[in-house]
Design a protein around this motif. Structure first.
Motif, mmCIF file in Angstrom:
data_model
loop_
_atom_site.group_PDB
_atom_site.id
_atom_site.type_symbol
_atom_site.label_atom_id
_atom_site.label_comp_id
_atom_site.label_asym_id
_atom_site.label_seq_id
_atom_site.Cartn_x
_atom_site.Cartn_y
_atom_site.Cartn_z
ATOM 1 N N UNK A 41 0.830 -1.207 0.000
ATOM 2 C CA UNK A 41 0.000 0.000 0.000
ATOM 3 C C UNK A 41 0.865 1.256 0.000
ATOM 4 N N UNK A 42 0.374 2.285 -0.638
ATOM 5 C CA UNK A 42 1.133 3.527 -0.752
ATOM 6 C C UNK A 42 0.832 4.468 0.406
ATOM 7 N N UNK A 43 1.843 5.222 0.802
ATOM 8 C CA UNK A 43 1.650 6.301 1.761
ATOM 9 C C UNK A 43 1.191 7.546 1.013
ATOM 10 N N UNK A 44 0.760 8.528 1.757
ATOM 11 C CA UNK A 44 0.298 9.777 1.133
ATOM 12 C C UNK A 44 1.447 10.673 0.697
ATOM 13 N N UNK A 45 2.627 10.386 1.197
ATOM 14 C CA UNK A 45 3.768 11.213 0.816
ATOM 15 C C UNK A 45 5.079 10.511 1.077
ATOM 16 N N UNK A 46 6.096 10.889 0.302
ATOM 17 C CA UNK A 46 7.439 10.336 0.468
ATOM 18 C C UNK A 46 8.448 11.463 0.307
ATOM 19 N N UNK A 47 9.527 11.375 1.054
ATOM 20 C CA UNK A 47 10.649 12.301 0.887
ATOM 21 C C UNK A 47 11.799 11.520 0.261
ATOM 22 N N UNK A 48 12.125 11.857 -0.977
ATOM 23 C CA UNK A 48 13.234 11.217 -1.700
ATOM 24 C C UNK A 48 14.406 12.181 -1.625
ATOM 25 N N UNK A 49 15.346 11.902 -0.741
ATOM 26 C CA UNK A 49 16.392 12.883 -0.450
ATOM 27 C C UNK A 49 17.775 12.251 -0.498
ATOM 28 N N UNK B 191 5.322 7.770 8.288
ATOM 29 C CA UNK B 191 5.782 6.403 8.492
ATOM 30 C C UNK B 191 7.241 6.250 8.143
ATOM 31 N N UNK B 192 7.914 5.213 8.677
ATOM 32 C CA UNK B 192 9.349 5.024 8.406
ATOM 33 C C UNK B 192 9.665 4.827 6.934
ATOM 34 N N UNK B 193 8.743 4.274 6.158
ATOM 35 C CA UNK B 193 8.980 4.053 4.736
ATOM 36 C C UNK B 193 8.784 5.315 3.910
ATOM 37 N N UNK B 194 8.368 6.399 4.559
ATOM 38 C CA UNK B 194 8.161 7.650 3.838
ATOM 39 C C UNK B 194 9.483 8.320 3.482
ATOM 40 N N UNK B 195 10.555 7.916 4.146
ATOM 41 C CA UNK B 195 11.869 8.507 3.895
ATOM 42 C C UNK B 195 12.664 7.581 2.980
ATOM 43 N N UNK C 70 10.748 21.618 9.275
ATOM 44 C CA UNK C 70 9.364 21.212 9.530
ATOM 45 C C UNK C 70 8.834 20.318 8.403
ATOM 46 N N UNK C 71 9.286 20.566 7.187
ATOM 47 C CA UNK C 71 8.826 19.761 6.064
ATOM 48 C C UNK C 71 9.342 18.326 6.194
ATOM 49 N N UNK C 72 10.608 18.172 6.557
ATOM 50 C CA UNK C 72 11.179 16.835 6.752
ATOM 51 C C UNK C 72 10.377 16.090 7.829
ATOM 52 N N UNK C 73 10.130 16.756 8.943
ATOM 53 C CA UNK C 73 9.415 16.128 10.050
ATOM 54 C C UNK C 73 7.981 15.780 9.664
ATOM 55 N N UNK C 74 7.356 16.645 8.856
ATOM 56 C CA UNK C 74 5.963 16.406 8.456
ATOM 57 C C UNK C 74 5.855 15.136 7.617
ATOM 58 N N UNK C 75 6.788 14.933 6.702
ATOM 59 C CA UNK C 75 6.751 13.727 5.865
ATOM 60 C C UNK C 75 7.146 12.505 6.689
ATOM 61 N N UNK C 76 8.127 12.659 7.579
ATOM 62 C CA UNK C 76 8.592 11.539 8.397
ATOM 63 C C UNK C 76 7.466 10.972 9.258
ATOM 64 N N UNK C 77 6.531 11.813 9.663
ATOM 65 C CA UNK C 77 5.410 11.355 10.499
ATOM 66 C C UNK C 77 4.489 10.390 9.756
#
Length: 320
Positions: free
Chosen positions: A5-13, A121-125, A112-119
Motif C-alpha cells: 500500500x502507498x503512503x500519502x507522501x514520500x521524501x526522496x532525499x 511512516x518510516x517508509x516515507x523517507x 518542519x517539512x522533513x518532520x511532516x513527511x517523516x510522520x
C-alpha cells in the motif's frame, strides 16, 4: 503478489541523482499501470517560482480512472517559508488518494517539512545518499548487471577514476559500453580504450600504480596531476613506502592481516598493501626510502621539480 500500500507522501532525499531518478521512476511506473497516467500525474520544478496555491489544489484533486494521483515536487532543498508551510499543513491531513513525492538533494532533518513527511511512516523517507568513495567501485560492479554485463573490481576502479563518482555519469558510461561491447564482461583495457578521462585524477591512483609497479599507468597518472603538486605527491609517496615496508615485515612473519591495526588505518585503506609489498624486496623499499632525502632536496632547490619527481618515480618502479 499484491503491491505494498502507498503512503500519502514520500521524501526522496540524497545527492545520488541516479537513485533519486530511479525512485521517482518506480512510482511513475506504478501509476502507468492504470493506463491513466496522463490525467493523474503532476510534476513541478519547485526552484522556479512555485505556485503553492495551485499545488495544494492539485494535491487535493481526486484521481481519474486510477487508484491514486501522483504529484512530484522536484527541487525542494530550500523552499521559502511561504511555500514550505502550506505543504507542512497539507501533510497534517493529506488526501488519501494522492501520493506526493518531495524530492531534494539535501533537506535537514530539523526542518518542519522533513518532520511532516517523516510522520507518515518510516517508509516515507527514501534515502538516496551517495556511496562513500571507497564503495563506489563495488556499486559499479552491481550497476553493470542491469545491462547484462560483468565488470571486475579493477575495471570498476578504472572507470571511477576516469569518470568520477557521479552515479548517473557512471551509469551512462556503463550503458554506452554495454551497447558497444559484444562480450559479457567489461575489462580494464576496454575502459582505457573507450572511456575518456573527465574526472580530476586523485593522488591515490598514482600511489597505487607505483605500489603495483605499473610504469605505464604511473607515468600517465603523474602527467595528469595538478601543476605544482610535486611536494605533496612526494610526501604521500614517502608515506606509502613506509606503509609497504611495514606490510613487508609483517608479511614475512605471517602477520599481514594485522597491518591496518599496526598502521592505525581502516582495513579498506590497506587491503592491497601486502600484495603490493610482495612485488618489492625489502632492500628495494628501504633503498627507495633512503633516496627520498636527495629527492626532497631536489624538489626544494631545483627549478624543475616535476622532472626530479618523475625520475624518482621511474627509479622506484624499475629498481632491481
Amino acid at each position: 503478489m499484491a503491491e505494498a500500500p502507498l503512503l500519502c507522501g514520500y521524501l526522496i532525499v540524497g545527492a545520488d541523482e541516479l537513485k533519486r531518478s530511479r525512485a521517482v521512476a518506480r512510482m511513475k511506473a506504478r501509476l502507468e499501470k492504470s493506463g491513466m497516467a496522463a490525467f493523474n500525474l503532476d510534476e513541478r520544478d519547485m526552484t522556479h517560482d512555485p505556485q503553492i496555491a495551485d499545488i495544494i489544489a492539485s494535491l487535493n484533486t481526486f484521481p481519474m480512472g486510477s487508484d491514486f494521483r501522483l504529484v512530484i515536487l522536484n527541487g525542494c532543498d530550500k523552499l521559502p517559508k511561504a511555500v514550505s508551510e502550506p505543504l507542512v499543513s497539507y501533510f497534517e491531513n493529506p488526501s488519501p488518494t494522492t501520493v506526493c513525492l518531495i524530492v531534494a538533494n539535501t533537506l535537514a532533518k530539523s526542518t518542519r517539512l522533513y518532520k511532516a513527511v517523516a510522520k507518515l511512516g518510516p517508509k516515507a523517507l527514501v534515502d538516496c545518499a551517495p556511496k562513500k568513495g571507497r564503495e563506489v567501485p563495488q556499486q559499479v560492479v552491481s550497476m553493470a548487471r542491469a545491462y547484462g554485463k560483468t565488470i571486475d573490481i579493477m575495471a570498476a576502479e578504472e572507470l571511477v577514476s576516469r569518470v568520477g563518482e557521479n552515479s548517473r555519469m557512471l551509469d551512462n558510461e556503463l550503458k554506452r559500453l554495454s551497447a558497444m561491447l559484444e562480450g559479457e564482461s567489461i575489462s580494464r583495457s576496454d575502459i582505457e580504450a573507450l572511456v575518456a578521462r573527465t574526472a580530476e585524477v586523485k593522488p591515490w591512483d598514482l600511489l597505487n600504480a607505483v605500489s603495483a609497479r605499473d610504469m605505464k599507468r604511473a607515468l600517465e597518472l603523474y602527467q595528469l596531476q595538478p601543476p605544482r603538486s610535486e611536494v605533496r605527491l612526494f610526501s604521500l609517496l614517502v608515506t606509502r613506502l613506509r606503509e609497504l615496508i611495514c606490510a613487508k615485515a609483517l608479511d614475512a612473519r605471517g602477520e599481514g592481516r594485522n597491518l591496518a591495526q599496526v598502521l592505525g588505518l581502516q582495513g579498506w585503506q590497506v587491503r592491497n598493501h601486502v600484495g603490493w609489498a610482495r612485488k618489492y624486496s625489502m632492500e628495494e623499499l628501504v633503498c627507495a626510502l633512503r633516496t627520498a632525502v636527495d629527492v626532497e632536496a631536489a624538489l626544494k632547490g631545483s627549478a624543475d621539480s616535476e622532472l626530479a619527481l618523475r625520475l624518482w618515480i621511474i627509479s622506484l618502479i624499475e629498481r632491481s
